[in-house]
Design a protein around this motif. Structure first.
Motif, short mmCIF file in Angstrom:
data_model
loop_
_atom_site.label_atom_id
_atom_site.label_comp_id
_atom_site.label_asym_id
_atom_site.label_seq_id
_atom_site.Cartn_x
_atom_site.Cartn_y
_atom_site.Cartn_z
N PRO A 86 0.81 -1.23 0.00
CA PRO A 86 0.00 0.00 0.00
C PRO A 86 0.83 1.27 0.00
O PRO A 86 0.30 2.36 -0.20
N LEU A 93 -1.46 1.94 -5.07
CA LEU A 93 -2.37 0.85 -5.44
C LEU A 93 -3.67 1.00 -4.65
O LEU A 93 -3.65 1.46 -3.50
N THR A 97 -10.23 0.34 -2.28
CA THR A 97 -11.17 -0.32 -3.20
C THR A 97 -11.08 -1.84 -3.06
O THR A 97 -12.10 -2.54 -3.06
N LEU A 113 -12.24 3.07 6.44
CA LEU A 113 -12.75 1.71 6.35
C LEU A 113 -13.07 1.18 7.73
O LEU A 113 -12.31 1.40 8.68
N TYR A 124 -3.70 -2.37 6.26
CA TYR A 124 -3.16 -3.50 5.50
C TYR A 124 -1.66 -3.33 5.32
O TYR A 124 -1.19 -2.24 5.00
C1 B12 Z 1 -2.93 8.92 0.67
C2 B12 Z 1 -3.36 8.16 1.91
C3 B12 Z 1 -3.71 8.90 3.02
C4 B12 Z 1 -3.81 10.41 2.98
C5 B12 Z 1 -5.15 10.83 2.36
C6 B12 Z 1 -6.31 9.84 2.60
C7 B12 Z 1 -7.47 10.08 1.62
N1 B12 Z 1 -8.21 11.14 1.82
O1 B12 Z 1 -7.66 9.29 0.72
C8 B12 Z 1 -3.61 10.80 4.48
C9 B12 Z 1 -2.15 11.13 4.67
C10 B12 Z 1 -4.47 11.92 5.00
C11 B12 Z 1 -3.92 9.46 5.16
C12 B12 Z 1 -4.08 9.35 6.51
C13 B12 Z 1 -4.26 8.16 7.18
N2 B12 Z 1 -4.38 6.94 6.60
CO1 B12 Z 1 -4.25 6.64 4.73
N3 B12 Z 1 -3.78 6.10 3.01
C14 B12 Z 1 -3.41 6.75 1.95
C15 B12 Z 1 -2.96 5.73 0.88
C16 B12 Z 1 -1.43 5.59 0.98
C17 B12 Z 1 -3.30 6.04 -0.57
C18 B12 Z 1 -4.80 6.31 -0.88
C19 B12 Z 1 -4.94 6.40 -2.39
O2 B12 Z 1 -4.80 7.47 -2.93
N4 B12 Z 1 -5.12 5.24 -3.05
C20 B12 Z 1 -5.18 5.18 -4.50
C21 B12 Z 1 -6.66 5.27 -4.99
C22 B12 Z 1 -6.67 5.37 -6.52
O3 B12 Z 1 -7.32 4.03 -4.70
P1 B12 Z 1 -8.28 3.82 -3.50
O4 B12 Z 1 -7.56 4.17 -2.23
O5 B12 Z 1 -8.90 2.49 -3.55
O6 B12 Z 1 -9.42 4.93 -3.74
C23 B12 Z 1 -10.51 5.03 -2.83
C24 B12 Z 1 -10.22 5.82 -1.58
O7 B12 Z 1 -9.37 6.93 -1.91
C25 B12 Z 1 -11.62 6.24 -1.18
N5 B12 Z 1 -11.71 7.52 -0.51
C26 B12 Z 1 -12.14 8.64 -1.05
N6 B12 Z 1 -12.13 9.62 -0.15
C27 B12 Z 1 -11.68 9.11 1.01
C28 B12 Z 1 -11.48 9.70 2.24
C29 B12 Z 1 -10.94 8.94 3.30
C30 B12 Z 1 -10.74 9.58 4.63
C31 B12 Z 1 -10.62 7.58 3.08
C32 B12 Z 1 -10.04 6.74 4.17
C33 B12 Z 1 -10.83 7.02 1.81
C34 B12 Z 1 -11.37 7.78 0.78
O8 B12 Z 1 -12.37 6.33 -2.39
C35 B12 Z 1 -11.61 5.82 -3.49
C36 B12 Z 1 -12.52 4.97 -4.37
O9 B12 Z 1 -13.14 3.93 -3.62
C37 B12 Z 1 -3.71 4.44 1.35
C38 B12 Z 1 -3.01 3.14 0.94
C39 B12 Z 1 -3.39 2.74 -0.47
N7 B12 Z 1 -2.43 2.29 -1.23
O10 B12 Z 1 -4.56 2.84 -0.86
C40 B12 Z 1 -3.75 4.65 2.86
C41 B12 Z 1 -4.94 4.12 3.70
C42 B12 Z 1 -6.25 4.49 3.03
N8 B12 Z 1 -4.79 4.88 4.93
C43 B12 Z 1 -4.89 4.17 5.98
C44 B12 Z 1 -4.57 4.61 7.28
C45 B12 Z 1 -4.39 3.56 8.34
C46 B12 Z 1 -4.39 5.97 7.55
C47 B12 Z 1 -4.18 6.59 8.94
C48 B12 Z 1 -5.23 6.15 9.92
C49 B12 Z 1 -2.73 6.31 9.38
C50 B12 Z 1 -2.53 6.11 10.85
N9 B12 Z 1 -2.37 7.12 11.63
O11 B12 Z 1 -2.55 4.97 11.30
C51 B12 Z 1 -4.26 8.11 8.65
C52 B12 Z 1 -5.49 8.81 9.24
C53 B12 Z 1 -5.10 9.53 10.52
C54 B12 Z 1 -6.04 9.31 11.63
N10 B12 Z 1 -6.94 10.23 11.85
O12 B12 Z 1 -5.92 8.32 12.32
C55 B12 Z 1 -5.35 2.76 5.65
C56 B12 Z 1 -6.86 2.56 5.75
C57 B12 Z 1 -7.40 2.92 7.13
C58 B12 Z 1 -8.90 2.91 7.22
N11 B12 Z 1 -9.41 2.28 8.28
O13 B12 Z 1 -9.60 3.43 6.37
C59 B12 Z 1 -4.82 2.62 4.18
C60 B12 Z 1 -5.60 1.64 3.30
C61 B12 Z 1 -3.33 2.22 4.30
C62 B12 Z 1 -3.04 0.83 4.86
N12 B12 Z 1 -1.77 0.48 4.89
O14 B12 Z 1 -3.88 0.08 5.28
N13 B12 Z 1 -3.93 8.44 4.28
#
Ligand code: B12
Ligand code: SF4
Ligand code: SF4
Length: 212
Positions: A86, A93, A97, A113, A124
């Protein structure tokens, strides 16, 4: 190698399977058959295993990501799998989703989530593309039956009023009042009854420091 052998190998590293789905031929993945398996820390056993690792102790940046890559690459070799992570920089990645597709995690009222056993603390470490097929999940969305939805009102600065206000959250974390979130983990995530008490404070504080 089989799914149960993978479970045993993961347990040795303080990890477990947190969801999986069968790959479709039209998925943009480097394999067209088999399954994508999402792997998470098995808490609380994960933390003492990770903190005993060379990556945690060598003082270099990103210890958990480096640990995950070492373990994931070795598991991939042992199980005829491909490891995906991730982290590693944009483009990321789509783990969010993939989590939804596993049928074991859903979008909570605050956007994060929520997982059927890990609650809002789900995260993850890696995904493995494995050659075998997995059955569909039978878990059900937990938030419909969560009467008070405490996650929605637990943030002391209302960071989830409209999406996730990352700046407001970080301002709070830098203030003296933010020390509860910094040392115990995000108060909104703590409020979820699912998975409560599993994450050790030291593990939560590690992630909050790297987030800030
Ligand atoms: C960039 C990112 C962030 C950014 C922006 C998050 C955002 N608004 O999307 C920031 C830096 C703010 C962030 C913060 C955190 N994140 Co983050 N983040 C990511 C990361 C690396 C990439 C997301 C991305 O752009 N993916 C690419 C797009 C194309 O794919 P996608 O993610 O499937 O797209 C979906 C999501 O973006 C979703 N979505 C849309 N709007 C939002 C808003 C939020 C708040 C979320 C969660 C999702 C989401 O909709 C899209 C379509 O379904 C992911 C890991 C990953 N590779 O996905 C972790 C991830 C989403 N984050 C995670 C975590 C754990 C955190 C933190 C809790 C870290 C921590 N402290 O432990 C913090 C939050 C702080 C807190 N209050 O506790 C976890 C999920 C946690 C959860 N229960 O949802 C992930 C999956 C990483 C992991 N290793 O598991 N994160
Ligand atoms: S870490 Fe604290 S301030 Fe940030 S969103 Fe969670 S509860 Fe709000
Ligand atoms: S506190 Fe309730 S509504 Fe919020 S994520 Fe947990 S189960 Fe869902």
């Amino acid at each position: 190698m089989t799914a149960s052998a993978l479970d045993a190998a993961l347990a040795r590293h303080g990890l477990h399977v947190a969801g999986a789905f069968q790959i479709r031929p039209d998925d943009a993945l480097p394999r067209k058959d088999g399954s994508l398996v999402l792997i998470s820390p098995a808490e609380p056993s994960f933390w003492p295993i990770f903190t005993a690792s060379p990556e945690y102790r060598d003082g270099q940046p990103d210890p958990m990501d480096r640990w995950s890559r070492r373990i994931g690459d070795a598991l991939a070799g042992d199980f005829d799998a491909l490891a995906l992570y991730p982290f590693g920089g944009a483009p990321f990645l789509p783990f969010y989703t993939w989590a939804l597709r596993s049928g074991r995690a859903w979008a909570s009222p605050i956007g994060f989530l929520v997982h059927d056993t890990g609650g809002l603390f789900i995260s993850y470490r890696m995904a493995l593309l494995v050659p075998w097929r997995v059955p569909a999940s039978t878990s059900t969305f937990p938030c419909d039956s969560c009467a008070d939805q405490p996650c929605a009102s637990a943030c002391p600065v209302g960071a989830f009023a409209d999406g996730y206000d990352v700046a407001a959250c970080k301002d709070h974390l830098r203030s003296p009042a933010g020390q509860d979130c910094m040392t115990q983990g995000c108060a909104a995530r703590q409020a979820c009854p699912l998975g409560q008490g599993r994450r050790l404070p030291a593990h939560a504080a590690f992630h909050m420091r790297s987030f800030l």
